[in-house]
Motif scaffolding. Structure first.
Motif, PDB file in Angstrom:
ATOM      1  N   GLU A 171      43.695   7.538  53.843  1.00 56.33           N
ATOM      2  CA  GLU A 171      43.417   6.195  54.367  1.00 56.33           C
ATOM      3  C   GLU A 171      44.635   5.290  54.239  1.00 56.33           C
ATOM      4  OE1 GLU A 171      40.712   5.118  56.071  1.00 56.33           O
ATOM      5  OE2 GLU A 171      40.292   7.269  56.032  1.00 56.33           O
ATOM      6  N   TYR A 173      47.841   6.206  54.356  1.00 54.32           N
ATOM      7  CA  TYR A 173      48.799   6.574  55.395  1.00 54.32           C
ATOM      8  C   TYR A 173      48.387   6.017  56.760  1.00 54.32           C
ATOM      9  CZ  TYR A 173      51.578   9.738  52.543  1.00 54.32           C
ATOM     10  OH  TYR A 173      52.424  10.254  51.588  1.00 54.32           O
ATOM     11  N   LYS A 174      47.111   5.983  57.017  1.00 51.43           N
ATOM     12  CA  LYS A 174      46.620   5.532  58.325  1.00 51.43           C
ATOM     13  C   LYS A 174      46.588   4.015  58.448  1.00 51.43           C
ATOM     14  CE  LYS A 174      43.547   9.480  59.192  1.00 51.43           C
ATOM     15  NZ  LYS A 174      42.123   9.882  59.387  1.00 51.43           N
ATOM     16  N   ASN A 175      46.317   3.320  57.338  1.00 49.54           N
ATOM     17  CA  ASN A 175      45.992   1.903  57.440  1.00 49.54           C
ATOM     18  C   ASN A 175      46.944   0.939  56.750  1.00 49.54           C
ATOM     19  OD1 ASN A 175      43.547   2.501  58.871  1.00 49.54           O
ATOM     20  ND2 ASN A 175      42.620   3.107  56.933  1.00 49.54           N
ATOM     21  N   LEU A 222      50.255  12.671  58.684  1.00 47.15           N
ATOM     22  CA  LEU A 222      49.244  11.644  58.454  1.00 47.15           C
ATOM     23  C   LEU A 222      49.756  10.281  58.902  1.00 47.15           C
ATOM     24  CD1 LEU A 222      47.894  12.673  54.930  1.00 47.15           C
ATOM     25  CD2 LEU A 222      46.684  12.856  57.104  1.00 47.15           C
ATOM     26  N   GLN A 225      49.396   8.825  62.464  1.00 46.42           N
ATOM     27  CA  GLN A 225      48.127   8.239  62.895  1.00 46.42           C
ATOM     28  C   GLN A 225      48.068   6.738  62.620  1.00 46.42           C
ATOM     29  OE1 GLN A 225      44.660  10.667  61.664  1.00 46.42           O
ATOM     30  NE2 GLN A 225      46.140  12.185  60.966  1.00 46.42           N
ATOM     31  N   ASN A 226      49.091   6.214  61.972  1.00 46.80           N
ATOM     32  CA  ASN A 226      49.150   4.786  61.676  1.00 46.80           C
ATOM     33  C   ASN A 226      49.511   4.010  62.945  1.00 46.80           C
ATOM     34  OD1 ASN A 226      50.327   2.164  60.769  1.00 46.80           O
ATOM     35  ND2 ASN A 226      49.997   3.027  58.730  1.00 46.80           N
ATOM     36  N   TYR A 229      53.181   3.141  63.459  1.00 44.14           N
ATOM     37  CA  TYR A 229      54.181   4.220  63.451  1.00 44.14           C
ATOM     38  C   TYR A 229      55.050   4.149  64.701  1.00 44.14           C
ATOM     39  CZ  TYR A 229      56.087   8.981  63.616  1.00 44.14           C
ATOM     40  OH  TYR A 229      56.919  10.070  63.691  1.00 44.14           O
TER      41      TYR A 229
END
Length: 248
Positions: A171, A173-175, A222, A225-226, A229
């Motif tokens: 989470e 890494y994504k958010n 991972l 997916q941000n 990025y």
């Protein structure tokens, strides 16, 4: 053709490892199923160094810990995942060295036993936890650890901790703010001194360097997916991987 063969070999190795893990274990001899024998084994386990933990942890637990460590910890919290005899206690309280004592041994069946432990560092700490032992490869090994109520983060066992930790990282890494994640990943590149100093983990150690590369790659996937990025971030990360590879 060579790439296909390599993939096939890796698949076979994975299948063989899974088959070995799932294979039925020979039951312990009667002399190994006594409370005294289990107690003696745990006392011996306490002397095993961290780098040799595969001697005291089951294949299943080692796999769970390895999965948790397959990506970088980018949380602001000082999270640690893994087995340690001191259950999450990093500071020393009393004048004497802390004690790790066996409180009770319970042999459950042919292949399982529970061992109640006490971590004692008076006058501050008297923490109970329980080892779940499994008979594997001719020896009692730790298959899980139940920490009890002292775990404030919400997990009660080491396996739960591995699962929770990994998902917290995913989470993040994504958010998290993309620039922060990016800088965090780049900060894990070892300096040249790390490769040349015999006292450091990457000195003459291709296994750890390969593990580092895999961590970077997994973390990068991972991070992609941000929402923040950017391709130029990926380019910088790939350049870092190339620099690390030169030390293999």
């Amino acid at each position: 053709m060579m790439a296909v063969m390599a993939v096939a070999c890796q698949a076979n190795e994975s299948k063989n490892a899974e088959a070995a893990e799932a294979a039925p274990q020979e039951a312990p001899a009667a002399s190994q199923k006594t409370e005294a024998a289990v107690r003696q084994r745990v006392e011996a386990m306490k002397l095993v160094e961290y780098k040799d933990q595969d001697q005291i942890l089951t294949k299943g637990l080692m796999k769970e810990i390895a999965h948790a460590h397959s990506i970088f910890n980018i949380s602001e919290s000082d999270l640690y995942v893994g087995f340690e005899w001191a259950p999450g206690i990093m500071d020393v309280c009393g004048d004497k060295e802390p004690e790790i004592k066996i409180d009770k041994v319970s042999v459950i069946d042919e292949n399982r036993a529970f061992v109640d432990m006490l971590y004692l560092d008076k006058p501050c700490y008297e923490l109970p936890y329980q080892l779940s032992l499994l008979w594997e490869d001719g020896a009692w090994k730790i298959d899980d650890v139940a920490y009890g109520e002292q775990q404030e983060e919400g997990w009660g066992t080491l396996r739960d901790q591995c699962y929770t930790y990994y998902n917290i990282m995913v989470e993040s890494y994504k958010n998290d703010l993309a620039q922060d994640v990016f800088e965090n990943i780049l900060s894990w590149e070892p300096s040249e001194e790390n490769y040349n100093d015999p006292s450091t983990i990457y000195y003459n150690n291709p296994k750890e360097i390969k593990s580092l590369i895999e961590q970077i790659k997994n973390s990068h996937e991972l991070f992609k997916q941000n929402p923040g990025y950017k391709p130029e971030m990926g380019k910088k990360i790939d350049e870092m991987i190339a620099r690390v590879k030169k030390h293999l």
